[in-house]
Design an enzyme around this catalytic site. Structure first.
Site, PDB file in Angstrom:
ATOM      1  N   HIS A 149      36.804  -3.337  19.722  1.00 40.24           N
ATOM      2  CA  HIS A 149      37.854  -3.522  18.894  1.00 40.24           C
ATOM      3  C   HIS A 149      39.291  -3.562  19.600  1.00 40.24           C
ATOM      4  CE1 HIS A 149      40.321  -3.789  15.594  1.00 40.24           C
ATOM      5  NE2 HIS A 149      40.698  -2.479  15.177  1.00 40.24           N
TER       6      HIS A 149
ATOM      7  N   SER B 154      45.035  -4.114  15.570  1.00 39.10           N
ATOM      8  CA  SER B 154      44.565  -4.139  14.604  1.00 39.10           C
ATOM      9  C   SER B 154      45.361  -4.302  13.167  1.00 39.10           C
ATOM     10  CB  SER B 154      43.623  -2.797  14.392  1.00 39.10           C
ATOM     11  OG  SER B 154      42.680  -2.486  13.647  1.00 39.10           O
TER      12      SER B 154
ATOM     13  N   ASP C  68      34.247  -8.247  18.045  1.00 29.66           N
ATOM     14  CA  ASP C  68      35.157  -7.296  17.472  1.00 29.66           C
ATOM     15  C   ASP C  68      34.482  -6.865  16.114  1.00 29.66           C
ATOM     16  OD1 ASP C  68      37.205  -5.731  16.040  1.00 29.66           O
ATOM     17  OD2 ASP C  68      38.647  -6.581  17.687  1.00 29.66           O
TER      18      ASP C  68
END
Length: 509
Positions: free
Chosen positions: A479, A223, A451
């Protein structure tokens, strides 16, 4: 509130139960060469320090403290920050490959918490056998000179402020909340606030690499951690070892574009959830196409905006802002969809507690009413890394149509949430720009097609910007992709980490 500002891996959201990132900041000596002799003299004492490892209190893990200059433009001034570091030694047998540094995202996610709760015990056994698993809390985060902004009760109020204002009074209350948040950060964290940029964290990570005794950095960033890793590679291309950037962001996108892109990402994720929900006997949003399901959720939000439902905590009834956060938290991971269906059912029947629990997990609110510093560090890093998305309410008004087009359900709230950096007390030092990391060894970029927090197009963009970037695509929901159930993804990344063989160009799982 401000649910669109967080980019972290799913394990830090739901197991305990993102968006705006940034460009590059500048400042400090250039240490972009791989040779130790190229380290500026003022930084050598930091690079040559020795870590003193001690028991963490968590079986199998050791902890230490790394000293870094508060201001890289003035190292050695006596103004330092202490960074918390943790490791779990390689379990063997077999050849040891040095350290593997991991970061869960955020910005604001605790690397040590992630290491101890997941990466240090949950990464594939073959990887843990050959690498010392290492992480650190970046400056401003958790155990490393944490940014602090509000008391627990004040943060409770902040998370309940209406972020879909319907009139001038509600707009004024939202602006006042952002100003109060920013003022609290300045009052409680004035020393550290100008020095928590991603570039500074990347420089810290290079010192960590050196004191760990590694010639190259081996790293898995999830991320927001992909931006930290890409920033490192751009600063220190000759020191790149094996880098995995999973759930990638696009550093060339402005704050406004990042916010709008992520709004679209959550809409994509919600539509996947709604298609699945319509097939389930316990779907509280009924049957029909995704548009119909979305309309019912939007109507539910409208009702609790006007009349919040009880949550079991008289001071925190479930209103639209907290409910939106709870829904978004569950969209990070498709395994949370059954939990979301239950929470929505209960809320629609007058019990907001389950959906509030999802929101609390997102904000890292403890049962005693205290908060981790996640959201404070998140704002501090984001607002330093790029100029604000909006200059004021009028700019939000102008952008609302594009946000609502991106997501009829979440667009209005996420547009207004993007106003937070407009009132930040420290001027941004970074800007949006592509990162090429010329001369770096092969870097693997991983993108998931649906995502919610880091849209797939960001991974495509980052892989294209990096001179040595290779894109691994996961056709799926949720995610990030590594360690989330795809044998295809895990096999490809394990081969790269253990053998240095990146996936073939265009690889897809």
């Amino acid at each position: 509130m401000d649910t669109r500002s967080l980019l972290r891996t799913t394990g830090t959201v739901i197991a305990a139960a993102g968006l705006l990132l940034s460009g590059c900041t500048s400042g400090g000596p250039d240490v972009a060469s791989a040779e130790p002799s190229a380290v500026p003299a003022a930084l050598r004492p930091y690079y040559e320090q020795k870590l003193s490892w001690r028991d963490c209190g968590v079986p199998g893990f050791q902890c230490s403290t790394l000293k870094a200059p508060l201001d890289y433009a003035d190292p050695g001034s006596g103004q330092d920050v202490e960074l918390a570091v943790a490791r779990r030694a390689a379990t063997g047998p077999g050849k040891r490959l040095g350290s593997l540094v991991v970061n869960p995202g955020g910005p604001g996610g605790s690397g040590i918490g992630y290491l101890q709760a997941y990466a240090g015990i949950g990464y594939p056994a073959a990887v843990r056998a050959q690498y010392d698993m290492v992480s650190f809390d970046p400056r401003g985060v958790a155990r490393s000179s944490p940014v602090e902004c509000l008391t627990g009760p004040a943060m409770d109020k902040f998370t309940q402020v209406d972020q879909t204002p319907d009139d001038e009074a509600e707009r004024a209350r939202l602006v006042a909340a952002f100003k109060e948040f920013a003022a609290g950060c300045e009052e409680r964290s004035k020393r550290i606030l100008p020095h928590v940029s991603t570039v500074e964290a990347a420089r810290d990570m290079d010192m960590l690499r050196a004191v760990l005794g590694d010639e190259k950095l081996n790293y898995v960033g999830a991320s927001y951690g992909t931006f930290l890793g890409a920033t490192y590679a751009n600063l220190f291309p000759g020191r790149v070892g094996r880098l995995v950037l999973d759930g990638a962001m696009d550093p060339s996108r402005s704050a406004l574009d990042l916010n709008r892109d992520q709004t679209e990402g959550f809409e994509t994720a919600f539509r996947s959830f709604s298609k699945d929900c319509a097939k389930q006997p316990d779907c509280p949003l009924g049957k029909g196409d995704p548009d119909a399901v979305a309309a019912r959720l939007k109507e539910f939000f409208r009702k609790i905006d006007a009349q919040p439902v009880p949550s079991g905590d008289p001071a925190r009834p479930l209103g639209e802002s907290l409910a939106t956060t709870g829904v978004i938290a569950a969209l990070y991971d498709e395994s949370a969809w059954p939990q979301l269906r239950t929470a929505l059912t209960e809320a629609m029947n007058g019990d907001g507690a389950p959906l509030l629990a999802l929101a609390d997990s997102y904000y890292e609110r403890e049962g005693d009413g205290t908060y981790a510093n996640l959201m404070y560090a998140n704002a501090a890093v984001n607002c330093l890394d790029q100029p604000p998305a909006f200059s004021g309410p009028e700019a939000v008004d102008a952008a609302l149509p594009s946000f609502e087009k991106a997501s009829p359900v979440f667009g209005k709230g996420l547009a207004w949430a993007s106003l937070n950096c407009a009132y930040w007390p420290v001027k941004a030092t970074g800007e949006a720009k592509p990162l090429a990391a010329k001369g770096a060894a092969p870097i693997v970029v991983v993108g998931t097609t649906r995502d919610p927090a880091t849209p797939y197009k960001w991974a495509q963009a980052l892989a294209g910007q990096l001179d040595s970037g290779t894109l691994l695509t996961y056709d799926g929901d949720g995610h990030t992709a590594y360690g989330r159930g795809s044998d295809c993804v895990d096999t490809a990344i394990n081969r790269y980490l253990l053998q240095g063989r990146p996936p073939a160009e265009g690889a897809r799982c």
